[in-house]
Write a protein that holds these residues in place. Structure first.
Motif, mmCIF file in Angstrom:
data_model
loop_
_atom_site.group_PDB
_atom_site.id
_atom_site.type_symbol
_atom_site.label_atom_id
_atom_site.label_comp_id
_atom_site.label_asym_id
_atom_site.label_seq_id
_atom_site.Cartn_x
_atom_site.Cartn_y
_atom_site.Cartn_z
ATOM 1 N N UNK A 88 -39.792 -0.801 -27.083
ATOM 2 C CA UNK A 88 -39.407 -1.916 -25.972
ATOM 3 C C UNK A 88 -38.119 -1.757 -25.452
ATOM 4 N N UNK A 89 -37.209 -1.912 -26.468
ATOM 5 C CA UNK A 89 -35.900 -1.703 -26.018
ATOM 6 C C UNK A 89 -35.462 -0.294 -25.407
ATOM 7 N N UNK A 90 -35.772 0.782 -25.740
ATOM 8 C CA UNK A 90 -35.937 2.090 -24.995
ATOM 9 C C UNK A 90 -36.331 2.084 -23.798
ATOM 10 N N UNK A 91 -37.709 1.407 -23.583
ATOM 11 C CA UNK A 91 -38.351 1.208 -22.388
ATOM 12 C C UNK A 91 -37.320 0.581 -21.456
ATOM 13 N N UNK A 92 -36.814 -0.553 -21.808
ATOM 14 C CA UNK A 92 -35.841 -1.645 -21.045
ATOM 15 C C UNK A 92 -34.358 -0.836 -20.721
ATOM 16 N N UNK A 93 -34.205 0.274 -21.476
ATOM 17 C CA UNK A 93 -32.921 0.694 -21.297
ATOM 18 C C UNK A 93 -32.909 1.780 -20.032
ATOM 19 N N UNK A 94 -34.066 2.306 -19.627
ATOM 20 C CA UNK A 94 -34.083 3.104 -18.507
ATOM 21 C C UNK A 94 -33.649 2.589 -17.109
ATOM 22 N N UNK A 95 -34.112 1.502 -16.762
ATOM 23 C CA UNK A 95 -33.733 0.778 -15.625
ATOM 24 C C UNK A 95 -32.220 0.634 -15.217
ATOM 25 N N UNK A 96 -31.443 0.138 -16.163
ATOM 26 C CA UNK A 96 -30.152 0.025 -16.024
ATOM 27 C C UNK A 96 -29.542 1.590 -16.033
ATOM 28 N N UNK A 97 -29.844 2.388 -16.526
ATOM 29 C CA UNK A 97 -29.419 3.826 -16.655
ATOM 30 C C UNK A 97 -29.584 4.473 -15.125
ATOM 31 N N UNK A 98 -30.913 4.318 -14.569
ATOM 32 C CA UNK A 98 -31.278 4.829 -13.385
ATOM 33 C C UNK A 98 -30.365 3.931 -12.202
ATOM 34 N N UNK A 99 -30.078 2.740 -12.281
ATOM 35 C CA UNK A 99 -29.676 2.122 -11.474
ATOM 36 C C UNK A 99 -28.029 2.538 -11.534
ATOM 37 N N UNK A 100 -27.435 2.767 -12.424
ATOM 38 C CA UNK A 100 -25.922 3.310 -12.659
ATOM 39 C C UNK A 100 -26.019 4.569 -11.692
ATOM 40 N N UNK A 101 -27.162 5.484 -11.936
ATOM 41 C CA UNK A 101 -27.123 6.928 -11.188
ATOM 42 C C UNK A 101 -27.287 6.558 -9.528
ATOM 43 N N UNK A 102 -28.232 5.635 -9.379
ATOM 44 C CA UNK A 102 -28.543 5.506 -7.994
ATOM 45 C C UNK A 102 -27.084 4.810 -7.252
#
Length: 145
Positions: A88-102
């Protein structure tokens, strides 16, 4: 510090993984550079977080971003500490990283491609793309894709 990327033993061949995760074959230098950027970003986010009251949206956003960056750091280091994070923590980590990229790509788009301002965003984008790929690979590994 071992900067060799974790391997996946789920039956997929390396070419399949390369297509699915284009940043999966990073060199030691790329991983080392990504680690420096991730560590620097963690530090900046932790300093910024102190300026916001607990419970505010800014504080929560930074809290989530910091956790995602620590997960990314763990994956780049490949020191076994990733095992302390749940699926769950790994899954929740994706949106913030994707947001930084965007957000970084959006900021970069305001500058000329030949300019220094444009180029200064490149290492951040690359580091976050590596982070995103490593998180996805770890999730895939745990899900036995």
């Amino acid at each position: 510090m071992n900067l060799v990327e974790p391997s996946i033993t789920d039956g997929k061949s390396e070419p399949e993984l390369d297509k699915e995760y284009p940043m999966s074959n990073c060199s030691e230098k790329e991983l080392s550079d990504a680690l420096k950027i991730i560590s620097s970003t963690i530090s900046k986010c932790e300093k910024a977080q102190l300026k916001f009251a607990v419970g505010t949206s800014q504080h929560s956003l930074l809290k989530n971003r910091i956790k995602a960056l620590y997960i990314s750091q763990s994956l780049v280091l490949n020191d076994g500490s990733i095992k302390t994070y749940t699926h769950e923590e790994l899954t929740k980590a994706l949106p913030p990283v994707t947001s930084i990229i965007s957000k970084t790509e959006k900021a970069q788009s305001k500058y000329e491609k030949e300019g220094a301002q444009y180029r200064r965003f490149e290492p951040i984008i690359k580091a976050m793309q590596i982070s995103e790929t490593l998180i996805k690979k770890e999730l895939c590994k745990r899900e036995e894709c």
